[in-house]
Design a protein around this motif. Structure first.
Motif, PDB file in Angstrom:
ATOM      1  N   SER A  69       0.805  -1.360   0.014  1.00 49.80           N
ATOM      2  CA  SER A  69      -0.044  -0.094   0.173  1.00 49.80           C
ATOM      3  C   SER A  69       0.786   1.364  -0.082  1.00 49.80           C
ATOM      4  CB  SER A  69      -1.061   0.040   1.158  1.00 49.80           C
ATOM      5  OG  SER A  69      -1.900  -1.117   1.117  1.00 49.80           O
ATOM      6  N   ASP A 126       0.826   3.968  -2.948  1.00 45.97           N
ATOM      7  CA  ASP A 126       0.554   5.448  -2.723  1.00 45.97           C
ATOM      8  C   ASP A 126       1.539   6.347  -2.999  1.00 45.97           C
ATOM      9  OD1 ASP A 126      -2.083   4.105  -1.831  1.00 45.97           O
ATOM     10  OD2 ASP A 126      -1.434   4.368   0.229  1.00 45.97           O
ATOM     11  N   LYS A 137      -7.004  14.500  -7.522  1.00 39.46           N
ATOM     12  CA  LYS A 137      -7.273  13.147  -7.162  1.00 39.46           C
ATOM     13  C   LYS A 137      -8.731  13.008  -6.687  1.00 39.46           C
ATOM     14  CE  LYS A 137      -3.631  11.623  -8.529  1.00 39.46           C
ATOM     15  NZ  LYS A 137      -3.416  10.784  -9.795  1.00 39.46           N
ATOM     16  N   ARG A 171     -10.873   9.476  -7.103  1.00 36.75           N
ATOM     17  CA  ARG A 171     -10.705   8.347  -5.908  1.00 36.75           C
ATOM     18  C   ARG A 171     -11.740   8.746  -4.833  1.00 36.75           C
ATOM     19  NH1 ARG A 171      -7.824   6.496  -9.178  1.00 36.75           N
ATOM     20  NH2 ARG A 171      -5.512   6.101  -8.792  1.00 36.75           N
ATOM     21  N   LYS A 172     -11.908   7.861  -3.955  1.00 39.16           N
ATOM     22  CA  LYS A 172     -12.709   7.805  -3.000  1.00 39.16           C
ATOM     23  C   LYS A 172     -11.718   8.524  -1.817  1.00 39.16           C
ATOM     24  CE  LYS A 172     -13.864   3.648  -2.083  1.00 39.16           C
ATOM     25  NZ  LYS A 172     -14.594   2.276  -1.423  1.00 39.16           N
ATOM     26  N   SER A 217     -11.433   7.697   1.130  1.00 38.18           N
ATOM     27  CA  SER A 217     -10.538   6.812   2.000  1.00 38.18           C
ATOM     28  C   SER A 217      -9.364   6.536   1.225  1.00 38.18           C
ATOM     29  CB  SER A 217     -11.245   5.413   1.985  1.00 38.18           C
ATOM     30  OG  SER A 217     -11.523   4.703   0.789  1.00 38.18           O
ATOM     31  N   SER A 218      -9.088   6.492  -0.183  1.00 43.43           N
ATOM     32  CA  SER A 218      -8.055   6.454  -0.970  1.00 43.43           C
ATOM     33  C   SER A 218      -6.930   7.581  -0.656  1.00 43.43           C
ATOM     34  CB  SER A 218      -8.361   5.918  -2.348  1.00 43.43           C
ATOM     35  OG  SER A 218      -8.918   4.839  -2.486  1.00 43.43           O
ATOM     36  N   ARG A 261      -5.325   7.806   2.624  1.00 42.42           N
ATOM     37  CA  ARG A 261      -4.182   6.887   2.643  1.00 42.42           C
ATOM     38  C   ARG A 261      -3.154   7.312   1.871  1.00 42.42           C
ATOM     39  NH1 ARG A 261      -6.308   2.540  -0.251  1.00 42.42           N
ATOM     40  NH2 ARG A 261      -4.775   3.206  -1.952  1.00 42.42           N
ATOM     41  N   TYR A 262      -3.297   8.080   0.849  1.00 41.69           N
ATOM     42  CA  TYR A 262      -2.157   8.745   0.185  1.00 41.69           C
ATOM     43  C   TYR A 262      -1.475   9.783   1.027  1.00 41.69           C
ATOM     44  CZ  TYR A 262      -4.275   7.214  -4.373  1.00 41.69           C
ATOM     45  OH  TYR A 262      -4.636   6.545  -5.406  1.00 41.69           O
ATOM     46  N   SER A 301     -10.310  -3.664  -5.447  1.00 40.76           N
ATOM     47  CA  SER A 301      -9.132  -4.337  -5.159  1.00 40.76           C
ATOM     48  C   SER A 301      -8.863  -5.733  -5.612  1.00 40.76           C
ATOM     49  CB  SER A 301      -8.792  -4.076  -3.517  1.00 40.76           C
ATOM     50  OG  SER A 301      -9.882  -4.581  -2.810  1.00 40.76           O
ATOM     51  N   HIS A 305      -6.779   1.384 -10.235  1.00 44.15           N
ATOM     52  CA  HIS A 305      -7.763   1.965  -9.833  1.00 44.15           C
ATOM     53  C   HIS A 305      -8.556   2.819 -11.053  1.00 44.15           C
ATOM     54  CE1 HIS A 305      -8.186  -0.194  -6.196  1.00 44.15           C
ATOM     55  NE2 HIS A 305      -7.262   0.590  -5.555  1.00 44.15           N
TER      56      HIS A 305
END
Length: 320
Positions: free
Chosen positions: A45, A49, A79, A83-84, A86-87, A90-91, A172, A239
């Motif tokens: 991950s 990321d 982004k 992207r969601k 949550s993604s 995380r980034y 995923s 993704h």
């Protein structure tokens, strides 16, 4: 986030910064940087990321390490359309860790970045609840339109829509499918996801057969990128690629002006279709491999069941 001690030797800091500016690094490099505190999946991950952030910085010609506050803010904004929340969260966690480990000022803590993130979270609140449902009748229409095509991209995209709907796959899970996860039986094919084996329909099995015939793949990722010349690559779908495939579904159905499908849409639509056919929330939960019945309850519009399930799940986590 586990506590990783910052690098203190100036030469080691400089060397590490030069290394990680490249973006594409081995898991061993990440293992060393994180001092062996994280599992392989966590390192994967971090690797993915950080690569996303470095590639963005290259596109706009800015430095990723140390990164400027403005660069991080614009990265979030860029982004947020793909992207969601949550993604993106995380980034930002990965970007923050990279700066702290190298003893650099953390741009993600700046008020501009925090404000942008908070605004994003508010806009994407209950994002799953807002996802447009991709139903069985959508899949049928796409199948009727494209199943006889001789274009590689048409068959790949149709296979993606079919697998995601039938097996209620997360993005995923879809991206991670390998050739060996598809198993031929006397009745057709099955798909292995973690410890779960799912029998595929005759339509899905026929698409698998056609995909193998057209691509001649015998190992590696099942679903791969295809260039503009209809040539199959070695890299698996990411993704962004999956997002574009579902955006295409709306275009093929002629509903792009009113509906916007995402990678979450088949799970929403399948949950609703299964509920309409008489399955209970518990049965839908099992079929979709959710840890809690909260999400399928939300998808089918059972707010009371969702809230009760979420409270129960949180209590279980607290006990654990």
């Amino acid at each position: 986030m586990k506590k990783i001690e910052p690098i203190t030797d100036p030469k080691a800091v400089k060397s590490s910064i030069l290394l990680f500016k490249q973006g594409a690094l081995s898991l061993e490099d990440w293992h060393v940087l994180t001092q062996g505190l994280y599992s392989k999946n966590s390192l994967l991950s971090f690797q993915n990321d950080w690569q996303v952030f470095v590639e963005y910085c290259r596109e706009v010609n800015v430095c990723p390490l140390p990164a400027a506050v403005t660069a991080v803010r614009r990265f979030i904004e860029a982004k947020s359309t793909l992207r969601k929340a949550s993604s993106i969260k995380r980034y930002i966690i990965t970007v923050s860790m990279m700066h702290r480990v190298h003893g650099l000022s953390d741009p993600t803590r700046h008020r501009e970045v925090r404000f942008t993130l908070n605004k994003l979270y508010q806009e994407k609140a209950d994002e799953a609840d807002q996802a447009t449902a991709f139903h069985y009748h959508h899949l049928q229409s796409l199948h009727s339109k494209l199943c006889t095509s001789d274009r590689l991209k048409d068959i790949r995209d149709l296979l993606i829509w079919t697998l995601c709907f039938e097996c209620m796959l997360k993005r995923s899970e879809l991206a991670a499918i390998q050739f060996e996860d598809i198993i031929k039986t006397e009745y057709g094919f099955t798909l292995q996801i973690s410890d779960t084996s799912m029998a595929l329909s005759p339509e899905a099995s026929a698409l698998i057969e056609l995909w193998f015939e057209m691509t001649a793949i015998t190992d590696g990722p099942l679903l791969r990128r295809i260039n503009k010349h209809q040539q199959l690559g070695d890299a698996p779908m990411d993704h962004s690629s999956i997002y574009r495939v579902f955006r295409r579904a709306a275009e093929e159905l002629g509903v792009q002006g009113t509906l916007t499908f995402s990678g979450q849409s088949p799970r929403v639509g399948a949950s609703q279709d299964l509920s309409d056919s008489g399955l209970t929330i518990k049965e839908i939960q099992q079929q979709g491999r959710w840890k809690s019945p909260a999400m399928p309850a939300q998808y089918v519009g059972n707010k009371q069941a969702r809230d009760e399930a979420m409270d129960k799940f949180k209590r279980k986590l607290d006990k654990d």
